[in-house]
Write an enzyme that holds these catalytic residues in place. Structure first.
Site, PDB file in Angstrom:
ATOM      1  N   TYR A  54      -6.182 -15.384  21.126  1.00 57.90           N
ATOM      2  CA  TYR A  54      -5.719 -14.866  22.421  1.00 57.90           C
ATOM      3  C   TYR A  54      -6.876 -14.628  23.382  1.00 57.90           C
ATOM      4  CZ  TYR A  54      -0.894 -14.929  21.132  1.00 57.90           C
ATOM      5  OH  TYR A  54       0.349 -15.398  20.783  1.00 57.90           O
ATOM      6  N   GLN A  87       9.546 -16.997  30.162  1.00 60.72           N
ATOM      7  CA  GLN A  87       9.065 -16.955  28.778  1.00 60.72           C
ATOM      8  C   GLN A  87       7.536 -17.064  28.779  1.00 60.72           C
ATOM      9  OE1 GLN A  87      11.848 -19.476  26.050  1.00 60.72           O
ATOM     10  NE2 GLN A  87      12.043 -20.311  28.114  1.00 60.72           N
ATOM     11  N   ASN A  88       6.972 -17.347  29.949  1.00 62.33           N
ATOM     12  CA  ASN A  88       5.523 -17.557  30.037  1.00 62.33           C
ATOM     13  C   ASN A  88       4.767 -16.233  30.012  1.00 62.33           C
ATOM     14  OD1 ASN A  88       6.249 -20.222  30.293  1.00 62.33           O
ATOM     15  ND2 ASN A  88       5.994 -20.272  32.520  1.00 62.33           N
ATOM     16  N   HIS A 105       8.290 -12.688  26.836  1.00 64.77           N
ATOM     17  CA  HIS A 105       7.399 -12.858  25.680  1.00 64.77           C
ATOM     18  C   HIS A 105       6.043 -12.202  25.871  1.00 64.77           C
ATOM     19  CE1 HIS A 105       9.968 -16.594  24.523  1.00 64.77           C
ATOM     20  NE2 HIS A 105      10.582 -15.453  24.253  1.00 64.77           N
ATOM     21  N   THR A 174      11.826 -25.466  30.409  1.00 62.65           N
ATOM     22  CA  THR A 174      11.876 -24.892  29.064  1.00 62.65           C
ATOM     23  C   THR A 174      12.709 -25.795  28.167  1.00 62.65           C
ATOM     24  OG1 THR A 174      12.609 -23.032  27.690  1.00 62.65           O
ATOM     25  CG2 THR A 174      13.804 -23.364  29.756  1.00 62.65           C
TER      26      THR A 174
END
Ligand code: APR
Length: 232
Positions: A54, A87-88, A105, A174
């Site tokens: 990350y 969702q990004n 998310h 998506t």
């Protein structure tokens, strides 16, 4: 009374900003087993690998910019009440001008407690690496504020309510393969539904009536949609 447009976006809306998608060839998971770098089991098994993964994704955010699709979605706020359910985990919708964004998310820009994710959330500049031993305010190991596979999606109920009350519902970029986000398409009662994606996802037929497929990249598809929706 302004009409309400709700967007459901995925990695495809950021693809033209240079952010890799997850399931197209050469996608983000290239070289990584998704269970090792994006699941709660992976965190328990190897937190350092996840922190390094990350840290790299956060640093990559420093060299990407919103694209014309993000800006077109924001422009619709001139005429409509716009909610972006994404969702990004990038902040390109916000940097593109959208003012009402729901992240399903999580967000790369934020970190949180590993004891209780929804506490001790804070923004951490992208250039600062995440390391073992970094502590949240509650003393636990600091972790990315990301919803990993195997974790709850705290914003899903709010997102469902927004989609269910949309006058216009637009899906952009998506593959609709990850739940519960993909199920949001069934909550739409909108008078107009659109899907913008160069590879129209399999579920398109299940959205029901009045679905318009714009089989184009996000920037081109959003330009077409602006033509339709911004007419006086
Ligand atoms: N414009 C629009 N759509 C595009 C573009 C583009 N330029 N390029 C690719 N796409 C489409 C693909 O056809 C595909 O339907 O974007 C979609 C990308 O799908 P995925 O890579 O599966 O990304 P997404 O649907 O956002 O994944 C959902 O899965 O791994 C998890 O948490 C992660 O949020 C992510 C979730």
């Amino acid at each position: 009374m302004r009409k309400k447009i709700v967007f459901l976006t995925g990695a495809g809306v950021s693809a033209e900003s240079g952010v890799p998608t997850f399931r197209d060839s050469g996608g983000l998971w290239e070289g990584y087993n998704v269970e090792d770098v994006a699941s709660i089991e992976g965190w328990y098994r190897n937190p350092k690998l996840m922190l390094d993964f990350y840290t790299d994704r956060r640093r990559a955010m420093m060299s990407v910019e919103p694209n014309a699709a993000h800006r077109a979605i924001a422009k619709l706020e001139e005429k409509y009440d716009v909610v972006v359910v994404t969702q990004n985990v990038d902040d390109l919708h916000e940097r593109g001008g959208s003012t009402n964004v729901i992240h399903l998310h999580g967000e790369l820009a934020k970190v949180c407690s590993s004891r209780d994710k929804e506490t001790c959330i804070k923004v951490l500049p992208y250039e600062i690496p995440l390391k073992m031993g970094d502590k949240a305010d509650d003393g636990s190991q600091l972790r990315p504020y990301i919803v990993w596979f195997g974790e709850a999606v705290p914003n899903i109920q709010r997102a469902l309510e927004e989609v269910a009350s949309a006058d216009i519902f637009v899906v952009v970029g998506t593959s609709m393969q990850v739940q519960p986000a993909a199920s949001l398409i069934f909550a739409s009662r909108a008078e107009q539904n659109y899907i913008i994606d160069p590879n129209t996802p399999r579920e398109v037929g299940r959205l029901g009536v009045n679905i318009r497929v714009i089989q184009k990249k996000a920037t081109e598809g959003m330009a077409e949609l602006l033509e339709i929706l911004m007419q006086p």
